[in-house]
Design an enzyme around this catalytic site. Structure first.
Site, mmCIF file in Angstrom:
data_model
loop_
_atom_site.group_PDB
_atom_site.id
_atom_site.type_symbol
_atom_site.label_atom_id
_atom_site.label_comp_id
_atom_site.label_asym_id
_atom_site.label_seq_id
_atom_site.Cartn_x
_atom_site.Cartn_y
_atom_site.Cartn_z
ATOM 1 N N ASP A 181 0.829 -1.200 0.000
ATOM 2 C CA ASP A 181 0.000 0.000 0.000
ATOM 3 C C ASP A 181 0.867 1.255 0.000
ATOM 4 O OD1 ASP A 181 -2.722 1.312 0.490
ATOM 5 O OD2 ASP A 181 -1.555 2.120 2.147
ATOM 6 N N SER A 211 -2.346 2.147 10.184
ATOM 7 C CA SER A 211 -1.715 2.345 11.509
ATOM 8 C C SER A 211 -2.140 1.259 12.507
ATOM 9 C CB SER A 211 -2.005 3.749 12.056
ATOM 10 O OG SER A 211 -1.264 4.719 11.344
ATOM 11 N N TYR A 265 3.045 9.914 -0.181
ATOM 12 C CA TYR A 265 3.964 9.299 0.783
ATOM 13 C C TYR A 265 5.437 9.575 0.445
ATOM 14 C CZ TYR A 265 0.069 6.502 2.678
ATOM 15 O OH TYR A 265 -1.097 6.092 3.267
ATOM 16 N N LEU A 295 -0.502 -0.413 14.583
ATOM 17 C CA LEU A 295 0.110 -0.276 15.919
ATOM 18 C C LEU A 295 -0.130 1.137 16.454
ATOM 19 C CD1 LEU A 295 3.562 -2.080 15.384
ATOM 20 C CD2 LEU A 295 1.390 -3.059 16.195
HETATM 21 P P1 NAP Z 1 2.031 1.266 12.420
HETATM 22 O O1 NAP Z 1 2.383 -0.162 12.238
HETATM 23 O O2 NAP Z 1 0.911 1.621 13.331
HETATM 24 O O3 NAP Z 1 3.308 2.109 12.869
HETATM 25 C C1 NAP Z 1 4.536 1.875 12.282
HETATM 26 C C2 NAP Z 1 5.563 2.631 13.062
HETATM 27 O O4 NAP Z 1 5.728 1.996 14.327
HETATM 28 C C3 NAP Z 1 6.936 2.625 12.397
HETATM 29 O O5 NAP Z 1 7.519 3.920 12.548
HETATM 30 C C4 NAP Z 1 7.709 1.604 13.191
HETATM 31 O O6 NAP Z 1 9.099 1.889 13.266
HETATM 32 C C5 NAP Z 1 7.092 1.816 14.568
HETATM 33 N N1 NAP Z 1 7.277 0.664 15.469
HETATM 34 C C6 NAP Z 1 7.674 0.773 16.766
HETATM 35 N N2 NAP Z 1 7.745 -0.439 17.324
HETATM 36 C C7 NAP Z 1 7.396 -1.339 16.383
HETATM 37 C C8 NAP Z 1 7.303 -2.751 16.399
HETATM 38 N N3 NAP Z 1 7.568 -3.466 17.478
HETATM 39 N N4 NAP Z 1 6.922 -3.364 15.273
HETATM 40 C C9 NAP Z 1 6.645 -2.646 14.172
HETATM 41 N N5 NAP Z 1 6.732 -1.294 14.102
HETATM 42 C C10 NAP Z 1 7.104 -0.641 15.211
HETATM 43 O O7 NAP Z 1 1.681 1.771 10.951
HETATM 44 P P2 NAP Z 1 1.819 3.197 10.181
HETATM 45 O O8 NAP Z 1 3.169 3.281 9.618
HETATM 46 O O9 NAP Z 1 1.306 4.294 11.013
HETATM 47 O O10 NAP Z 1 0.776 2.935 9.016
HETATM 48 C C11 NAP Z 1 0.888 1.742 8.238
HETATM 49 C C12 NAP Z 1 0.425 2.001 6.837
HETATM 50 O O11 NAP Z 1 -0.930 2.419 6.844
HETATM 51 C C13 NAP Z 1 1.145 3.136 6.093
HETATM 52 O O12 NAP Z 1 2.402 2.751 5.576
HETATM 53 C C14 NAP Z 1 0.158 3.418 4.999
HETATM 54 O O13 NAP Z 1 0.287 2.452 3.971
HETATM 55 C C15 NAP Z 1 -1.168 3.241 5.720
HETATM 56 N N6 NAP Z 1 -1.715 4.532 6.176
HETATM 57 C C16 NAP Z 1 -2.816 4.995 5.521
HETATM 58 C C17 NAP Z 1 -3.400 6.192 5.909
HETATM 59 C C18 NAP Z 1 -4.612 6.653 5.186
HETATM 60 O O14 NAP Z 1 -5.064 7.778 5.419
HETATM 61 N N7 NAP Z 1 -5.171 5.834 4.313
HETATM 62 C C19 NAP Z 1 -2.858 6.944 6.964
HETATM 63 C C20 NAP Z 1 -1.725 6.451 7.617
HETATM 64 C C21 NAP Z 1 -1.176 5.230 7.223
HETATM 65 P P3 NAP Z 1 10.179 1.047 12.394
HETATM 66 O O15 NAP Z 1 9.987 1.449 10.975
HETATM 67 O O16 NAP Z 1 11.472 1.535 12.959
HETATM 68 O O17 NAP Z 1 9.942 -0.401 12.642
#
Ligand code: NAP
Length: 300
Positions: free
Chosen positions: A55, A210, A60, A212
């Site tokens: 995704d 998101s 981004y 996590l």
């Molecule tokens: P998340 O999995 O909630 O958070 C990821 C963040 O948590 C990363 O910075 C990661 O760091 C950190 N993290 C800390 N401890 C972790 C652990 N034990 N395991 C894994 N990660 C850990 O997801 P998100 O990045 O906020 O969002 C995921 C995806 O959702 C995005 O890439 C995007 O594709 C989508 N999204 C969509 C929208 C929308 O409006 N449609 C908005 C936001 C996101 P490290 O990289 O250092 O592991």
């Protein structure tokens, strides 16, 4: 139904489409920088772990288009990687506007995304956020034009409310493949606001952004609510000998909508480890214990 019934299949069709996607997706919101080797290692880690659903979005990365362009460079250097990916991107956020889902804008935005990634088409094109000024008939027409031209295989939405999905579906000449709400053990609104119910009603895939809580569930927090949810997840994680993140993903996947957590980590080891979630089996009591911790009040 037994108590240990909330287990997860590793792949599934996305909504009513023929797209065969992994139970976890990998997201590129944080796919930044200029290190092609590091970028390639993340893509390879996801594919090696069985995560084929990627995704991204035009906004981004560091600067508009940067994450798509970086992925394009990965694909250009190793074209075989593209073949294994069910590629999803998004458009409709226009910096400075902030939203534009006019047909002309969406079509141009999608074409620009394809160009940046160096691909002929994406498997899923999503409206990133609803545009109050776009009639759903116009959004549907843009999807139909892009699909007719072979530039997208399927269409989806993100951050749409239930009525917004209904309005779009009423004008779309084919099934809407997916909806992408923020959904996690910390963001539980989709369970009760009708977004997940609607997906099950009409047969749309659900992608949970998101998972996590944007990382808040990843480590230590001083926030009392985050601490309570983390403790509930940890109790299960300790019992099953898995990580807290794996339980957090499994909790999302256990919902009957078949929600697909979009793993946001950019660390190859964490991306690889995320599929450990498939081995987590939550009992009803465990699932509800996490929900109760998140609500902060007992269920009636
Ligand atoms: P998340 O999995 O909630 O958070 C990821 C963040 O948590 C990363 O910075 C990661 O760091 C950190 N993290 C800390 N401890 C972790 C652990 N034990 N395991 C894994 N990660 C850990 O997801 P998100 O990045 O906020 O969002 C995921 C995806 O959702 C995005 O890439 C995007 O594709 C989508 N999204 C969509 C929208 C929308 O409006 N449609 C908005 C936001 C996101 P490290 O990289 O250092 O592991």
């Amino acid at each position: 139904m037994t108590d240990k019934s909330l287990s997860i299949s590793p792949t599934r069709k996305l909504g009513k489409t023929d797209l065969e996607v992994s139970a976890l997706a990998w997201g590129m919101w944080r796919f930044a920088g200029d290190d092609l080797d590091a970028a390639t290692a993340r893509v390879e880690a996801a594919l090696a772990a069985g995560i084929n659903f990627f995704d991204t979005a035009d906004i981004y990365g560091t600067g508009f288009g940067a994450a798509e362009a970086l992925l394009g460079r990965v694909f250009a250097r190793a074209p075989s990687l593209r073949k294994g990916v069910v590629l999803a991107t998004k458009g409709g956020i226009q910096p400075g506007v902030p939203y534009n889902s006019s047909a002309a804008y969406l079509i141009a935005a999608c074409e620009a995304s394809l160009k940046r990634m160096g691909v002929e088409r994406v498997e899923l094109y999503q409206i990133h956020r609803p545009d109050s000024l776009a009639h759903p008939a116009e959004v549907a027409a843009a999807f139909d034009t892009l699909r007719g031209a072979g530039k997208i295989a399927e269409a989806g939405v993100s951050n749409y409310t239930r009525p917004q999905v209904a309005a779009l579906r009423a004008h779309l000449p084919f099934a809407l493949a997916s909806t992408q709400p923020e959904f996690s053990a910390l963001t539980i609104a989709p369970i009760s606001d009708g977004v997940l119910d609607q997906a099950m009603e009409v047969g749309m895939g659900v992608m949970a952004w998101s998972p996590l809580g944007g990382g808040r569930l990843g480590g230590h927090s001083d926030d009392p609510r985050v601490k309570a949810v983390a403790a509930a997840l940890d109790e299960i994680a300790t019992r099953q000998g898995v990580s807290r993140a794996s339980v957090a993903y499994a909790w999302i996947m256990a919902h009957p909508s078949g929600a697909i957590p979009i793993v946001g980590s950019q660390q190859p080891e964490r991306i690889a480890q995320s599929v450990e979630a498939l081995s987590v089996t939550l009992s009803r009591a465990e699932w509800y214990a996490v929900l109760t911790a998140s609500r902060g009040t007992p269920l009636p």
